[in-house]
Scaffold this motif. Structure first.
Motif, short mmCIF file in Angstrom:
data_model
loop_
_atom_site.label_atom_id
_atom_site.label_comp_id
_atom_site.label_asym_id
_atom_site.label_seq_id
_atom_site.Cartn_x
_atom_site.Cartn_y
_atom_site.Cartn_z
N ILE A 115 0.87 -1.17 0.00
CA ILE A 115 0.00 0.00 0.00
C ILE A 115 0.90 1.22 0.00
N HIS A 117 1.33 5.38 -0.22
CA HIS A 117 0.58 6.59 0.15
C HIS A 117 1.53 7.69 0.58
N GLY A 121 -2.35 10.51 3.29
CA GLY A 121 -3.13 9.29 3.09
C GLY A 121 -2.84 8.21 4.10
N ALA A 125 -4.57 4.58 4.21
CA ALA A 125 -3.72 3.40 3.99
C ALA A 125 -3.87 2.40 5.12
N ASP A 137 3.79 -1.47 3.68
CA ASP A 137 3.40 -0.06 3.74
C ASP A 137 4.54 0.75 3.14
N VAL A 147 -4.46 6.72 -2.32
CA VAL A 147 -3.73 5.53 -1.90
C VAL A 147 -3.68 4.55 -3.07
#
Length: 178
Positions: A115, A117, A121, A125, A137, A147
């Motif tokens: 993910i 971001h 965000g 996220a 992440d 995202v």
């Protein structure tokens, strides 16, 4: 006639033993000490539980409305059409999907996905990560709250709505305890 008193002579008073009343007072003091010890220990335990609940709530992902999130779904696997399948499932759950495509970056994605971001965000996220457990992440420099959900080679499925709700329920309880 003189009045004579035939009363028995007054007995000298015996000194009473001070030990029994002192023992009684000592036992009473010990009982009071035990009660206060228990009260203070319970108060400490309640305070510890509150602190733990607040720490859980502070570190937990937010519960957001999916229709307020802007998501782009990218495929970083060799499976054709996977991004479209995942995007359709996210749309069915209320997410706003802005773009569906193959991963435009050269980043190697491992695990079930990633993910991406920017700082704005982060909450979105964290919420989206509930739907793809184990996803990495990746913070980047984008200025928007948008995202990117990048599907990785170990992607199996998105978490069900029940699984996401089960994750958020203890968090809501922890927030209420704060």
């Amino acid at each position: 006639m003189s009045a004579s008193t035939d009363s028995p002579p007054a007995r000298p008073r015996r000194d009473r033993r001070p030990v029994p009343p002192l023992v009684f007072l000592l036992v009473l003091a010990l009982v009071a000490l035990g009660v206060w010890w228990k009260v203070l220990a319970d108060a400490g335990a309640r305070e510890d539980a509150t602190e733990a609940a607040c720490a859980t709530a502070a570190g937990a992902p937010p519960s957001l409305d999916p229709s307020t999130l802007s998501v782009r779904v990218y495929n970083a696997t060799d499976t054709a059409g996977l991004a479209q399948t995942v995007a359709s499932e996210l749309q069915a759950r209320g997410f706003v999907v802005d773009e569906v495509a193959n991963d435009p970056t050269d980043r190697e994605v491992t695990g079930p996905g990633e993910i991406r971001h920017g700082p704005r965000g982060a909450d979105a996220a964290a919420y989206l990560a509930l739907f793809l457990p184990g996803a990495g992440d990746q913070l980047d420099t984008r200025a928007t709250a948008q995202v990117d959900l990048v599907i990785g080679p170990e992607f199996d499925r998105l978490a069900s709505s029940e699984e996401v709700a089960a994750t958020l329920t203890p968090i809501a309880s922890a927030e209420a305890a704060c």
